[in-house]
Design a protein around this motif. Structure first.
Motif, mmCIF file in Angstrom:
data_model
loop_
_atom_site.group_PDB
_atom_site.id
_atom_site.type_symbol
_atom_site.label_atom_id
_atom_site.label_comp_id
_atom_site.label_asym_id
_atom_site.label_seq_id
_atom_site.Cartn_x
_atom_site.Cartn_y
_atom_site.Cartn_z
ATOM 1 N N VAL A 40 0.886 -1.167 0.000
ATOM 2 C CA VAL A 40 0.000 0.000 0.000
ATOM 3 C C VAL A 40 0.919 1.210 0.000
ATOM 4 C CG1 VAL A 40 -1.755 1.288 1.268
ATOM 5 C CG2 VAL A 40 -1.832 -1.219 1.228
ATOM 6 N N HIS A 41 0.868 1.982 -1.081
ATOM 7 C CA HIS A 41 1.855 3.050 -1.233
ATOM 8 C C HIS A 41 1.264 4.210 -2.020
ATOM 9 C CE1 HIS A 41 5.529 5.026 -2.803
ATOM 10 N NE2 HIS A 41 5.994 4.675 -1.631
ATOM 11 N N ASN A 42 0.638 5.146 -1.305
ATOM 12 C CA ASN A 42 0.093 6.321 -1.958
ATOM 13 C C ASN A 42 0.652 7.561 -1.271
ATOM 14 O OD1 ASN A 42 -1.469 8.447 -2.977
ATOM 15 N ND2 ASN A 42 -3.167 7.057 -3.411
ATOM 16 N N LEU A 43 1.768 8.042 -1.796
ATOM 17 C CA LEU A 43 2.435 9.200 -1.197
ATOM 18 C C LEU A 43 1.612 10.478 -1.320
ATOM 19 C CD1 LEU A 43 6.154 8.643 -2.239
ATOM 20 C CD2 LEU A 43 5.115 8.308 0.003
ATOM 21 N N ARG A 44 0.767 10.546 -2.320
ATOM 22 C CA ARG A 44 -0.056 11.760 -2.503
ATOM 23 C C ARG A 44 -1.041 11.951 -1.363
ATOM 24 N NH1 ARG A 44 -0.925 9.244 -7.822
ATOM 25 N NH2 ARG A 44 0.927 9.769 -8.995
ATOM 26 N N LEU A 45 -1.401 10.864 -0.687
ATOM 27 C CA LEU A 45 -2.411 10.934 0.359
ATOM 28 C C LEU A 45 -1.857 10.699 1.765
ATOM 29 C CD1 LEU A 45 -5.335 9.101 -1.481
ATOM 30 C CD2 LEU A 45 -4.956 11.555 -1.218
ATOM 31 N N VAL A 46 -0.547 10.754 1.931
ATOM 32 C CA VAL A 46 0.060 10.568 3.249
ATOM 33 C C VAL A 46 -0.472 11.622 4.224
ATOM 34 C CG1 VAL A 46 2.222 10.744 4.546
ATOM 35 C CG2 VAL A 46 2.152 9.447 2.431
#
Length: 136
Positions: A40-46
């Motif tokens: 699970v890797h969504n940097l835009r939504l960190v």
């Protein structure tokens, strides 16, 4: 020696899994193969304001995380190969394949009789999972 392999993002997930199947012979020669990424890797939504919270994930991230872990632990890999057709939670969890595809290499290296175990299995900052997989 350490050798880094490039991943061709223009190829479908099935290609990467099948390529890993072909690399299995290296394991018999004593080569340790490691895949590095985040499932699970969504940097835009960190959520940087809640980075310190232990095992904190958005609903969609937890859904994707739990679903993927279930597939891993039950040896049901086809949905993982079809990750881009699994719905909104997967779309948000895997917005680009660069951190996900190493998982498929690890799974493609699994041999009959080997079990999958998970460790470091926590959500971070709402939209990241640092789950690690061991196959032995």
């Amino acid at each position: 020696p350490v050798i880094q392999l490039s991943i061709d993002y223009s190829k479908p997930a099935e290609f990467h899994y099948r390529l890993a199947n072909q690399l299995q012979a290296l394991r018999h020669k004593g080569v340790l193969i490691i895949g590095s990424g985040n499932i699970v890797h969504n940097l835009r939504l960190v959520d940087f304001q809640n980075f310190h919270k232990d095992n904190y994930g958005f609903d969609w991230a937890v859904e994707a995380h739990d679903t993927i872990n279930g597939y891993l632990l039950h040896g049901d890999y086809q949905p993982l190969l079809d990750y881009d057709r699994q719905g909104k939670a997967f779309d948000l969890a895997i917005p680009t394949p660069d951190h996900y595809l190493p998982l498929l290499y690890v799974l493609g290296l699994q041999q009959k009789g080997e079990a999958v175990s998970l460790f470091n299995d926590k959500m971070v900052a709402g939209s990241l999972s640092m789950t690690s997989i061991k196959i032995a």
